[in-house]
Enzyme design. Sequence first.
Site, PDB file in Angstrom:
ATOM      1  CE  LYS A  62      -1.714   3.162   2.144  1.00 44.97           C
ATOM      2  NZ  LYS A  62      -1.310   4.295   1.545  1.00 44.97           N
TER       3      LYS A  62
ATOM      4  CB  ALA B  68       2.476   7.536   0.202  1.00 42.13           C
TER       5      ALA B  68
ATOM      6  CD  GLU C 275      13.014   0.584   9.705  1.00 40.81           C
ATOM      7  OE1 GLU C 275      13.442   1.620  10.399  1.00 40.81           O
ATOM      8  OE2 GLU C 275      13.345  -0.512  10.108  1.00 40.81           O
TER       9      GLU C 275
ATOM     10  NE  ARG D 187      20.419  10.236   1.101  1.00 40.82           N
ATOM     11  CZ  ARG D 187      19.711   9.248   2.094  1.00 40.82           C
ATOM     12  NH1 ARG D 187      19.645   9.259   3.207  1.00 40.82           N
ATOM     13  NH2 ARG D 187      19.482   8.030   1.211  1.00 40.82           N
TER      14      ARG D 187
ATOM     15  CB  CYS E 226      13.117   8.822   8.640  1.00 34.19           C
ATOM     16  SG  CYS E 226      13.923   7.736   7.677  1.00 34.19           S
TER      17      CYS E 226
ATOM     18  CD  GLU F   7      10.068  12.897  11.135  1.00 32.64           C
ATOM     19  OE1 GLU F   7       9.000  12.579  11.290  1.00 32.64           O
ATOM     20  OE2 GLU F   7      10.664  12.153  10.554  1.00 32.64           O
TER      21      GLU F   7
HETATM   22  P1  NAD Z   1       2.280   8.723   7.120  1.00 31.32           P
HETATM   23  O1  NAD Z   1       2.384   8.118   8.431  1.00 31.32           O
HETATM   24  O2  NAD Z   1       1.413   9.754   6.782  1.00 31.32           O
HETATM   25  O3  NAD Z   1       2.026   7.755   5.993  1.00 31.32           O
HETATM   26  C1  NAD Z   1       2.643   6.553   5.744  1.00 31.32           C
HETATM   27  C2  NAD Z   1       1.649   5.771   4.877  1.00 31.32           C
HETATM   28  O4  NAD Z   1       0.633   5.238   5.890  1.00 31.32           O
HETATM   29  C3  NAD Z   1       1.121   6.205   3.777  1.00 31.32           C
HETATM   30  O5  NAD Z   1       1.358   5.182   2.956  1.00 31.32           O
HETATM   31  C4  NAD Z   1      -0.159   6.380   4.146  1.00 31.32           C
HETATM   32  O6  NAD Z   1      -1.105   6.482   3.234  1.00 31.32           O
HETATM   33  C5  NAD Z   1      -0.459   5.384   5.253  1.00 31.32           C
HETATM   34  N1  NAD Z   1      -1.545   5.636   6.309  1.00 31.32           N
HETATM   35  C6  NAD Z   1      -1.927   6.814   6.850  1.00 31.32           C
HETATM   36  N2  NAD Z   1      -2.695   6.616   7.708  1.00 31.32           N
HETATM   37  C7  NAD Z   1      -2.904   5.221   7.651  1.00 31.32           C
HETATM   38  C8  NAD Z   1      -3.992   4.522   8.561  1.00 31.32           C
HETATM   39  N3  NAD Z   1      -4.872   4.902   9.222  1.00 31.32           N
HETATM   40  N4  NAD Z   1      -3.874   2.951   8.257  1.00 31.32           N
HETATM   41  C9  NAD Z   1      -3.086   2.715   7.412  1.00 31.32           C
HETATM   42  N5  NAD Z   1      -2.234   3.120   6.367  1.00 31.32           N
HETATM   43  C10 NAD Z   1      -2.054   4.630   6.688  1.00 31.32           C
HETATM   44  O7  NAD Z   1       3.738   9.281   6.668  1.00 31.32           O
HETATM   45  P2  NAD Z   1       4.235  10.200   5.610  1.00 31.32           P
HETATM   46  O8  NAD Z   1       3.817  11.535   5.613  1.00 31.32           O
HETATM   47  O9  NAD Z   1       3.711   9.349   4.341  1.00 31.32           O
HETATM   48  O10 NAD Z   1       5.729   9.833   5.570  1.00 31.32           O
HETATM   49  C11 NAD Z   1       6.643  10.726   6.277  1.00 31.32           C
HETATM   50  C12 NAD Z   1       6.940   9.838   7.657  1.00 31.32           C
HETATM   51  O11 NAD Z   1       7.563   8.737   7.362  1.00 31.32           O
HETATM   52  C13 NAD Z   1       7.828  10.699   8.685  1.00 31.32           C
HETATM   53  O12 NAD Z   1       7.437  10.673  10.069  1.00 31.32           O
HETATM   54  C14 NAD Z   1       9.302  10.026   8.247  1.00 31.32           C
HETATM   55  O13 NAD Z   1      10.186  10.095   9.355  1.00 31.32           O
HETATM   56  C15 NAD Z   1       8.701   8.574   8.157  1.00 31.32           C
HETATM   57  N6  NAD Z   1       9.790   7.910   7.444  1.00 31.32           N
HETATM   58  C16 NAD Z   1      10.617   6.919   8.474  1.00 31.32           C
HETATM   59  C17 NAD Z   1      11.596   6.090   7.796  1.00 31.32           C
HETATM   60  C18 NAD Z   1      12.243   5.158   8.399  1.00 31.32           C
HETATM   61  O14 NAD Z   1      12.899   4.109   7.998  1.00 31.32           O
HETATM   62  N7  NAD Z   1      12.252   5.323   9.860  1.00 31.32           N
HETATM   63  C19 NAD Z   1      11.606   6.351   6.437  1.00 31.32           C
HETATM   64  C20 NAD Z   1      10.927   7.126   5.565  1.00 31.32           C
HETATM   65  C21 NAD Z   1       9.977   7.836   6.187  1.00 31.32           C
END
Ligand code: NAD
Length: 481
Positions: free
Chosen positions: A178, A180, A254, A282, A288, A385
Amino acid sequence: MTVVQTARTELFIGGKWLPATDDRRMNVIDPATGEVLASVADATVADGSAAVDAAAGALAGWSARAPRERGEILRTAFDLMTERADELARLIVQENGKALADARSEVAYAAEFFRWFSEEAVRIDGQLRMAPAGTNRIVVLHQPIGVSVLVTPWNFPAAMATRKIGPALAAGCTVILKPASETPLTALAIADILVRAGVPDGVVNVVPSRRSGPMVSAMLHDPRVRKLSFTGSTEVGRRLLHEAADCVVSTAMELGGNAPFLVFDDADLDAAVAGAMVAKMRNGGEACTAANRFYVQRGIAEEFTTRFAQQMAALRVGPGLDDGVRLGPLVNEEGRTKVRELVNDAITAGARLVTGGTVPSGAGFFYPPTVLADVPPSAAILQEEIFGPVAPIVVFDTDEEAIAKANQTEYGLVAYVYTADLTRGLRISERLESGMVGLNRAVVSDPAAPFGGVKHSGLGREGGHDGLLEYLESKYIAVQW
Ligand code: NAD
């Protein structure tokens, strides 16, 4: 024809490209213009269930394939991804906004997960021991955990997908991805590559959806789903951990980061400034692993700040595909508003604006490279963040103070340390509460290394051999012979 015009835009379930069952579609926006780039099928709960059916149906066949065959399919996927690197990088720029150079490095990094796990597929080992009582042997097998649901964020649309698909397929699992909703095109392009590489129908399914809450919830309550691997915000991760608990689904999480970047007064200043530019900029700060707080020792703080701010101010900002652009737009208006509010709050709290800080007029979600000095501890920017091109700088005096400040956060993904004294660097690294440390190094991500966080930054590791273990379960057989 542009890469977007030829991009896949349907759901991918059981080896077929399909519309959503209710025919709904969702728009993908180009962050550089704010205009609609493409329209993609928006999966329903029923589509999610169909994807679980497909993945469950394909599981026995895929897990029974010889590890070498699974590895070779992944290796072919690496080759195909490398061949199509330019096209994929341009697609990423268009739906995510990042600069082309960042997108190119992402594609290279993403493809490496297929290569690394093609090699790991044939290294799934077990154990054989004599029981301490001497009565029997303890045999431990590692078996595929089963159908895995993979949920990925928009900031690395290719790498976060391959970092999960690679180990899952190597282990013999089948998956439902799934992606984003901001960046579904890259995920669908990767599905297309996997099909061409020879992945059988149902082994990989991709269901972009704006209705991800109910869809993922239904999948996690399906007893055939045994793994959830999530990358995204801590807030959504927490919610999914609750959901996964109902059916005791294994989770890898993650989550968010709030990386400290520590510069000690004995550091090579050129290296520290160059490292700061990479660790901060970057992916335009939308990582993250992005350095979120800069702690600089008093003796070099002024010089570091001046040189860093000069380099930040010199970065060319513009649409990611334009020549020479180093910083593209943020992913959406919401992201930009958050960055702007954090900067304004810090200035109100007493921070000094060294460069940037003014939102440009015109289309697109641009925000300039920004440096803040003398940031007071009360500023929200040190706790949250940022996810944007903003560097808050704080001065410290002693090693103890630097360690205490670095650890003053609920997050614990990565920390960066710059010092010429390796003993000091290692001593400090051991005391930092983070899953990873960059010691005189601004990039820690490596498909061959265990990537992941402690505290609220997550559970489990991706990459390295640990990444494969996430998709395997131990079976112990007590044998008497
Ligand atoms: P997000 O949590 O809003 O969304 C992540 C994913 O979850 C997306 O596919 C989104 O559609 C889905 N999602 C959202 N609500 C959901 C729900 N209720 N049920 C199921 N799925 C749902 O995060 P984002 O804005 O897409 O990404 C940014 C975040 O990701 C930042 O906090 C970043 O630090 C983190 N991130 C972490 C890593 C890591 O490896 N630790 C890597 C990249 C990004």
